[in-house]
Design an enzyme around this catalytic site. Structure first.
Site, PDB file in Angstrom:
ATOM      1  N   GLY A  42       0.802  -1.230   0.000  1.00 44.63           N
ATOM      2  CA  GLY A  42       0.000   0.000   0.000  1.00 44.63           C
ATOM      3  C   GLY A  42       0.834   1.280   0.000  1.00 44.63           C
ATOM      4  O   GLY A  42       0.297   2.356   0.277  1.00 44.63           O
ATOM      5  N   SER A 111      12.544  -0.296  -0.732  1.00 48.98           N
ATOM      6  CA  SER A 111      13.747   0.000   0.083  1.00 48.98           C
ATOM      7  C   SER A 111      13.948  -1.093   1.138  1.00 48.98           C
ATOM      8  O   SER A 111      13.799  -0.833   2.331  1.00 48.98           O
ATOM      9  CB  SER A 111      13.666   1.395   0.705  1.00 48.98           C
ATOM     10  OG  SER A 111      12.409   1.716   1.224  1.00 48.98           O
TER      11      SER A 111
HETATM   12  N1  LIG Z   1      12.472  -8.487  -8.056  1.00 44.35           N
HETATM   13  C1  LIG Z   1      11.623  -7.552  -7.658  1.00 44.35           C
HETATM   14  N2  LIG Z   1      11.464  -7.293  -6.334  1.00 44.35           N
HETATM   15  C2  LIG Z   1      10.606  -6.324  -5.957  1.00 44.35           C
HETATM   16  N3  LIG Z   1       9.875  -5.561  -6.805  1.00 44.35           N
HETATM   17  C3  LIG Z   1      10.014  -5.773  -8.132  1.00 44.35           C
HETATM   18  C4  LIG Z   1      10.882  -6.785  -8.607  1.00 44.35           C
HETATM   19  N4  LIG Z   1      10.809  -6.776  -9.955  1.00 44.35           N
HETATM   20  C5  LIG Z   1       9.948  -5.826 -10.322  1.00 44.35           C
HETATM   21  N5  LIG Z   1       9.457  -5.210  -9.223  1.00 44.35           N
HETATM   22  C6  LIG Z   1       8.563  -4.030  -9.300  1.00 44.35           C
HETATM   23  O1  LIG Z   1       9.382  -2.928  -8.933  1.00 44.35           O
HETATM   24  C7  LIG Z   1       8.766  -2.159  -7.923  1.00 44.35           C
HETATM   25  C8  LIG Z   1       9.745  -1.846  -6.777  1.00 44.35           C
HETATM   26  O2  LIG Z   1      10.656  -0.882  -7.155  1.00 44.35           O
HETATM   27  P1  LIG Z   1      11.483  -0.133  -6.023  1.00 44.35           P
HETATM   28  O3  LIG Z   1      12.351   0.850  -6.737  1.00 44.35           O
HETATM   29  O4  LIG Z   1      10.556   0.397  -4.997  1.00 44.35           O
HETATM   30  O5  LIG Z   1      12.364  -1.323  -5.395  1.00 44.35           O
HETATM   31  S1  LIG Z   1      13.632  -1.232  -4.437  1.00 44.35           S
HETATM   32  O6  LIG Z   1      13.332  -0.226  -3.419  1.00 44.35           O
HETATM   33  O7  LIG Z   1      14.797  -0.875  -5.240  1.00 44.35           O
HETATM   34  O8  LIG Z   1      13.793  -2.579  -3.874  1.00 44.35           O
HETATM   35  C9  LIG Z   1       7.632  -2.976  -7.363  1.00 44.35           C
HETATM   36  O9  LIG Z   1       6.574  -2.039  -7.198  1.00 44.35           O
HETATM   37  P2  LIG Z   1       5.603  -2.018  -5.920  1.00 44.35           P
HETATM   38  O10 LIG Z   1       4.711  -3.220  -6.102  1.00 44.35           O
HETATM   39  O11 LIG Z   1       4.871  -0.722  -6.072  1.00 44.35           O
HETATM   40  O12 LIG Z   1       6.413  -2.074  -4.656  1.00 44.35           O
HETATM   41  C10 LIG Z   1       7.347  -4.034  -8.415  1.00 44.35           C
HETATM   42  O13 LIG Z   1       6.277  -3.604  -9.224  1.00 44.35           O
HETATM   43  N1  LIG Z   2      -5.494   0.670   2.854  1.00 43.74           N
HETATM   44  C1  LIG Z   2      -5.854  -0.183   1.900  1.00 43.74           C
HETATM   45  N2  LIG Z   2      -6.969  -0.902   2.008  1.00 43.74           N
HETATM   46  C2  LIG Z   2      -7.321  -1.761   1.036  1.00 43.74           C
HETATM   47  N3  LIG Z   2      -6.634  -1.963  -0.105  1.00 43.74           N
HETATM   48  C3  LIG Z   2      -5.504  -1.269  -0.253  1.00 43.74           C
HETATM   49  C4  LIG Z   2      -5.049  -0.353   0.732  1.00 43.74           C
HETATM   50  N4  LIG Z   2      -3.899   0.175   0.320  1.00 43.74           N
HETATM   51  C5  LIG Z   2      -3.649  -0.380  -0.872  1.00 43.74           C
HETATM   52  N5  LIG Z   2      -4.617  -1.239  -1.228  1.00 43.74           N
HETATM   53  C6  LIG Z   2      -4.655  -2.013  -2.472  1.00 43.74           C
HETATM   54  O1  LIG Z   2      -3.552  -2.887  -2.471  1.00 43.74           O
HETATM   55  C7  LIG Z   2      -2.966  -2.938  -3.745  1.00 43.74           C
HETATM   56  C8  LIG Z   2      -1.486  -2.548  -3.635  1.00 43.74           C
HETATM   57  O2  LIG Z   2      -1.400  -1.196  -3.244  1.00 43.74           O
HETATM   58  P1  LIG Z   2      -0.195  -0.296  -3.739  1.00 43.74           P
HETATM   59  O3  LIG Z   2      -0.416   1.056  -3.154  1.00 43.74           O
HETATM   60  O4  LIG Z   2      -0.040  -0.361  -5.221  1.00 43.74           O
HETATM   61  O5  LIG Z   2       1.035  -1.022  -3.030  1.00 43.74           O
HETATM   62  P2  LIG Z   2       2.599  -0.859  -3.242  1.00 43.74           P
HETATM   63  O6  LIG Z   2       2.830   0.537  -3.796  1.00 43.74           O
HETATM   64  O7  LIG Z   2       3.185  -1.035  -1.883  1.00 43.74           O
HETATM   65  O8  LIG Z   2       2.999  -1.930  -4.198  1.00 43.74           O
HETATM   66  C9  LIG Z   2      -3.767  -2.018  -4.652  1.00 43.74           C
HETATM   67  O9  LIG Z   2      -4.677  -2.801  -5.382  1.00 43.74           O
HETATM   68  C10 LIG Z   2      -4.477  -1.118  -3.680  1.00 43.74           C
HETATM   69  O10 LIG Z   2      -5.717  -0.681  -4.175  1.00 43.74           O
END
Ligand SMILES: Nc1ncnc2c1ncn2[C@@H]1O[C@H](COP(=O)(O)OS(=O)(=O)O)[C@@H](OP(=O)(O)O)[C@H]1O
Ligand SMILES: Nc1ncnc2c1ncn2[C@@H]1O[C@H](COP(=O)(O)OP(=O)(O)O)[C@@H](O)[C@H]1O
Length: 208
Positions: A42, A111
Site C-alpha cells: 500500500g 527499500s
Molecule cells: N524483483 C523484484 N522485487 C521487488 N519488486 C520488483 C521486482 N521486480 C519488479 N518489481 C517491481 O518494482 C517495484 C519496486 O521498485 P522499487 O524501486 O521500490 O524497489 S527497491 O526499493 O529498489 O527494492 C515494485 O513495485 P511495488 O509493487 O509498487 O512495490 C514491483 O512492481
Molecule cells: N489501505 C488499503 N486498504 C485496502 N486496499 C488497499 C489499501 N492500500 C492499498 N490497497 C490495495 O492494495 C494494492 C497494492 O497497493 P499499492 O499502493 O499499489 O502497493 P505498493 O505501492 O506497496 O505496491 C492495490 O490494489 C491497492 O488498491
C-alpha cells in the site's frame, strides 16, 4: 572541499535565497516522508492519499515513487542488491533536494535494506526523515497481487522478488507504523490522516 567522490576541483556555490526563506514563502517546513514495505503493502496508495490530503490543506508535496522513477532517473538499474542500494541512494539524494526546496517529499519505495534507508536518514537534519513502515503481512500483499508479480515469483518466473526469494528488513525505529487492526487494514484516507497528524504535531505544516 575540492574532491568529492570521483570529482576533483569542485566547489560548493551558495545561493542567496535559502531554505528558511523558501519555507516561509510556502508556510511549511521541508522534510522527507519515506514509505517502506513489501510490494503490494500500500505504499503508493498511501503516498497518493497523503499527497491529496496535504494539497487540500494548502501544503506543497511531491511523490517520488520507486516504480515511476525506474521509468526514468533509475531506468539503468535492476533488482540486484547493488542496484537496489544505488536506487535508494539516488532517491535519497533527490528527496533531500526536494526537502531543501521546502517541500514535503513523499518517497515510496520497497527499500528493503535497513542500511540503505539509514543512509538516506543520515542525509537529512535530525527529525526531518520520517520513516513510515507499511507493516502488512506477506499473505495480505500476495493476496492483493495487483500486478501479478507474486504469482510470477512463486512460479520462478521472477528471480529475487522481495519477500519471496529476496529479503525485506523491517525498520527497527521507524517514526510511524501502519498495520492492520483485527485483520483489517486502515482505509487510505485513515493512513494519510495518521501521517498528516504526525507532520502537524512536529510542526512541518507551518513555517518556523
Ligand atoms: N524483483 C523484484 N522485487 C521487488 N519488486 C520488483 C521486482 N521486480 C519488479 N518489481 C517491481 O518494482 C517495484 C519496486 O521498485 P522499487 O524501486 O521500490 O524497489 S527497491 O526499493 O529498489 O527494492 C515494485 O513495485 P511495488 O509493487 O509498487 O512495490 C514491483 O512492481
Ligand atoms: N489501505 C488499503 N486498504 C485496502 N486496499 C488497499 C489499501 N492500500 C492499498 N490497497 C490495495 O492494495 C494494492 C497494492 O497497493 P499499492 O499502493 O499499489 O502497493 P505498493 O505501492 O506497496 O505496491 C492495490 O490494489 C491497492 O488498491
Amino acid at each position: 572541499m575540492s574532491t568529492v567522490g570521483n570529482s576533483t576541483n569542485i566547489f560548493w556555490h551558495e545561493c542567496p535565497v535559502g531554505k528558511l526563506e523558501r519555507q516561509n514563502l510556502l508556510n511549511q517546513r521541508g522534510c522527507v516522508v519515506w514509505i517502506t514495505g513489501l510490494s503490494g503493502s500500500g505504499k503508493s496508495t498511501l503516498a497518493c492519499s497523503l499527497g491529496r490530503e496535504l494539497h487540500s490543506r494548502g501544503k506543497l508535496s511531491y511523490v517520488l515513487d520507486g516504480d515511476n522513477l525506474r521509468h526514468g532517473l533509475n531506468k539503468n538499474l535492476g533488482f540486484s542488491p547493488e542496484d537496489r542500494t544505488e536506487n535508494i541512494r539516488r532517491v535519497g539524494e533527490v528527496a533531500k533536494l526536494f526537502a531543501d526546496a521546502g517541500l514535503i517529499c513523499i518517497a515510496s519505495l520497497i527499500s528493503p535494506y535497513r542500511k540503505d534507508r539509514d543512509a538516506c536518514r543520515a542525509m537529512l537534519p535530525d527529525g526531518n526523515f520520517i520513516e513510515v513502515f507499511m507493516n502488512m503481512p506477506l499473505e495480505v500483499c500476495e493476496g492483493r497481487d495487483p500486478k501479478g508479480l507474486y504469482k510470477l515469483a512463486r512460479a520462478g518466473k521472477i528471480k529475487g522478488f522481495t519477500g519471496i526469494d529476496d529479503p525485506y528488513e523491517p525498520p527497527l525505529n521507524c517514526e510511524i507504523e501502519i498495520q492492520q487492526t483485527d485483520g483489517v487494514c486502515p482505509a487510505p484516507n485513515e493512513m494519510a490522516g495518521q501521517v498528516a497528524s504526525y507532520l502537524g504535531e512536529k510542526g512541518f505544516l507551518q513555517e518556523q
